[in-house]
Design a protein around this motif. Structure first.
Motif, PDB file in Angstrom:
ATOM      1  N   SER A  70       0.846   3.069   0.057  1.00 39.35           N
ATOM      2  CA  SER A  70       1.395   3.052   1.415  1.00 39.35           C
ATOM      3  C   SER A  70       2.855   2.670   1.423  1.00 39.35           C
ATOM      4  N   ASP A  71       3.592   3.334   2.313  1.00 42.35           N
ATOM      5  CA  ASP A  71       4.925   2.840   2.614  1.00 42.35           C
ATOM      6  C   ASP A  71       4.748   1.427   3.205  1.00 42.35           C
ATOM      7  N   ILE A  72       5.703   0.555   2.973  1.00 44.11           N
ATOM      8  CA  ILE A  72       5.513  -0.839   3.384  1.00 44.11           C
ATOM      9  C   ILE A  72       5.433  -0.973   4.916  1.00 44.11           C
ATOM     10  N   ASN A  73       5.989   0.016   5.623  1.00 44.25           N
ATOM     11  CA  ASN A  73       5.923  -0.043   7.089  1.00 44.25           C
ATOM     12  C   ASN A  73       4.673   0.629   7.636  1.00 44.25           C
ATOM     13  N   ASP A  74       3.765   1.006   6.746  1.00 40.58           N
ATOM     14  CA  ASP A  74       2.614   1.800   7.163  1.00 40.58           C
ATOM     15  C   ASP A  74       1.307   1.251   6.583  1.00 40.58           C
ATOM     16  N   VAL A  75       1.237  -0.070   6.417  1.00 42.84           N
ATOM     17  CA  VAL A  75       0.060  -0.676   5.781  1.00 42.84           C
ATOM     18  C   VAL A  75      -1.110  -0.725   6.772  1.00 42.84           C
ATOM     19  N   ASP A  76      -2.271  -0.291   6.321  1.00 44.02           N
ATOM     20  CA  ASP A  76      -3.498  -0.302   7.144  1.00 44.02           C
ATOM     21  C   ASP A  76      -3.785  -1.741   7.616  1.00 44.02           C
ATOM     22  N   THR A  77      -4.081  -1.877   8.887  1.00 40.12           N
ATOM     23  CA  THR A  77      -4.340  -3.207   9.459  1.00 40.12           C
ATOM     24  C   THR A  77      -5.470  -3.927   8.739  1.00 40.12           C
ATOM     25  N   ASN A  78      -6.415  -3.168   8.154  1.00 38.62           N
ATOM     26  CA  ASN A  78      -7.532  -3.796   7.432  1.00 38.62           C
ATOM     27  C   ASN A  78      -7.296  -3.852   5.923  1.00 38.62           C
TER      28      ASN A  78
ATOM     29  N   VAL B 146      -2.576  -0.438  -1.565  1.00 40.28           N
ATOM     30  CA  VAL B 146      -3.298  -1.146  -0.512  1.00 40.28           C
ATOM     31  C   VAL B 146      -4.801  -0.878  -0.645  1.00 40.28           C
ATOM     32  N   ALA B 147      -5.583  -1.970  -0.749  1.00 40.49           N
ATOM     33  CA  ALA B 147      -7.034  -1.838  -0.914  1.00 40.49           C
ATOM     34  C   ALA B 147      -7.746  -2.671   0.147  1.00 40.49           C
ATOM     35  N   LYS B 148      -9.040  -2.385   0.324  1.00 36.58           N
ATOM     36  CA  LYS B 148      -9.796  -3.192   1.300  1.00 36.58           C
ATOM     37  C   LYS B 148     -10.576  -4.300   0.618  1.00 36.58           C
ATOM     38  N   GLU B 149     -10.678  -4.206  -0.722  1.00 35.38           N
ATOM     39  CA  GLU B 149     -11.410  -5.234  -1.462  1.00 35.38           C
ATOM     40  C   GLU B 149     -10.526  -5.762  -2.581  1.00 35.38           C
TER      41      GLU B 149
ATOM     42  N   LYS C 239      -4.293  -7.384   6.109  1.00 27.69           N
ATOM     43  CA  LYS C 239      -5.077  -8.552   5.676  1.00 27.69           C
ATOM     44  C   LYS C 239      -4.566  -9.105   4.345  1.00 27.69           C
ATOM     45  N   SER C 240      -3.361  -8.743   3.996  1.00 23.90           N
ATOM     46  CA  SER C 240      -2.786  -9.216   2.727  1.00 23.90           C
ATOM     47  C   SER C 240      -2.677 -10.733   2.705  1.00 23.90           C
TER      48      SER C 240
END
Ligand code: AMP
Length: 397
Positions: free
Chosen positions: A282-290, A269-272, A236-237
């Protein structure tokens, strides 16, 4: 480097010197706030006054759009200027006509006057030749010391230079020389760091830089668009999904110009989007979809700081992350401090500016040690875009 006339060897004694400054300073309730712009202008004014010039300073202030808006009078700035100069500054309540002429005619050699806001006349922004001619009547020579206004072809930045012998002021000269050393005739390898929110506002800038620098580091929200263009999931970046093709074109242009594009290899990587939000590295290839990438991660920081060690020149615009909210200022602060350290050690020439960059470097406590930090905003960005600035072009031999 751009060719322009300087004040070297110019005899100003007894001459009326019309000097365009940028005195558009922050003001609240008639009191000048940050005086940085005034402080930077003062040494050039003292040099001219001490050389016997009758010095007439002109500037715009705010956007009165051709009306005499009382809150946009330069009168309080005259007082602040006098304080910084430690000498009196006469004030004329118009920049042309009888009021201006009376003050100018009364100036003795070495005295200084400030004229009222240029933009009280709509002709200023229209670059009206008759208005420029009215201004020109007040001076024998013209000195433009307002690099920050040089991207606009206004009467006081462009038209006037066509009517009087025209020279770059010391501040303008310093800015042009610093910028010239960084991009026009730089020592290689040259690195550019371009960060910030969006690529849509920086397409011309990126296009110009790939043709001039050896490494282009793309950071901040902008990096997400480039990562997505390479097929990376940025969750969601902040990302301009409609510009993936444009990002690919920039990759292609960089390849053709032998410019390496450097992207983050990891991120915070944060959700807020808020200070002290929970985050994961996170590794750039492993970013949480949310998740949202709000800053470059530790591996990226190490990579960038190491790369800087083997660079001779750095040009920087835009933060590497959401630097206003801790801890997402970490990459910006670390890389800024590394650049400052290398500059201080004489190993790097570093020039930065535009938008939030000055604030970001101040936040990192690194601005003092950069070779040059431009506060010129729009003019600095247009220069980074490779455009000829009309106010500078008019100072050519
Ligand atoms: P600009 O004016 O284009 O230089 O953008 C500066 C803004 O970009 C700052 O307000 C930053 O907070 C913002 N920014 C930088 N990196 C990110 C990011 N990864 N996500 C969201 N905003 C960002």
């Amino acid at each position: 480097m751009a060719n322009f006339n300087t004040l070297d060897g110019v005899n100003v004694a007894g001459k009326r010197v019309l000097l365009r400054a940028d005195l558009n300073v922050p003001m609240k309730d008639g009191v000048v706030g940050d005086t940085t712009r005034i402080e930077r202008t003062v040494p050039g004014l003292i040099e001219l006054a001490d050389a016997g010039a009758k010095l007439i300073v002109i500037s715009h202030f705010g956007r009165p759009k051709g009306e005499r808006v009382a809150e946009m009078s330069l009168k309080p700035v005259a007082d602040a200027l006098a304080k910084q100069l430690g000498r009196p500054v006469k004030f004329a309540d118009d920049c042309i006509g009888a009021a201006a002429a009376a003050v100018v005619d009364g100036l003795k050699d070495g005295e200084i006057a400030l004229l009222e806001n240029l933009r009280y006349h709509s002709e200023e922004e229209k670059n009206d030749p008759a208005f420029a001619a009215e201004l020109a009547k007040l001076g024998d020579i013209f000195v433009n010391d307002a690099f920050s206004c040089a991207h606009r072809a206004h009467a006081s930045t462009e038209g006037l230079a066509r009517k009087l012998p025209a020279y770059a002021g010391r501040l303008m000269q310093a800015e042009l020389e610093a910028l010239g050393n960084a991009l026009e005739a730089p020592k290689h390898p040259v690195m550019a760091i371009v960060g910030g929110a969006k690529i849509s506002t920086k397409l011309d800038l990126l296009g110009n830089l790939v043709a001039r620098v050896d490494q282009l580091v793309i950071g901040g929200g902008m990096a997400n668009t480039f990562l997505a263009a390479k097929g990376v999931n940025v969750g969601k970046s902040l990302c301009e999904h409609d510009l993936l093709e444009t990002a690919r074109e920039i990759f292609a242009k960089a390849k053709a110009a032998n410019c390496e594009i450097v992207l983050p290899v990891d991120g915070l990587v944060a959700k807020e989007f808020k200070a002290h939000a929970d985050y994961t590295v996170s590794d750039i290839n492993d970013v949480d979809t949310n998740g949202m990438i709000l800053d470059a991660g530790p591996k990226t920081i190490i990579d960038l700081n190491k790369r800087l060690e083997s660079c001779e020149t750095l040009v920087w615009n835009g933060p590497l992350g959401a630097f206003e909210i801790a801890p997402f200022d970490t990459a910006t602060v670390s890389v800024a401090q590394q650049a400052a350290k290398l500059t201080k050690a004489g190993k790097l020439l570093s020039v930065a500016g535009g938008g939030d960059t000055v604030a970001a470097l101040r936040h990192a406590d690194a601005d003092q040690d950069f070779s040059y930090v431009s506060t010129a905003g729009g003019a600095f960005l247009e220069w980074l875009e490779g455009k000829e600035l009309p106010g500078v072009a008019a100072l050519h031999d």
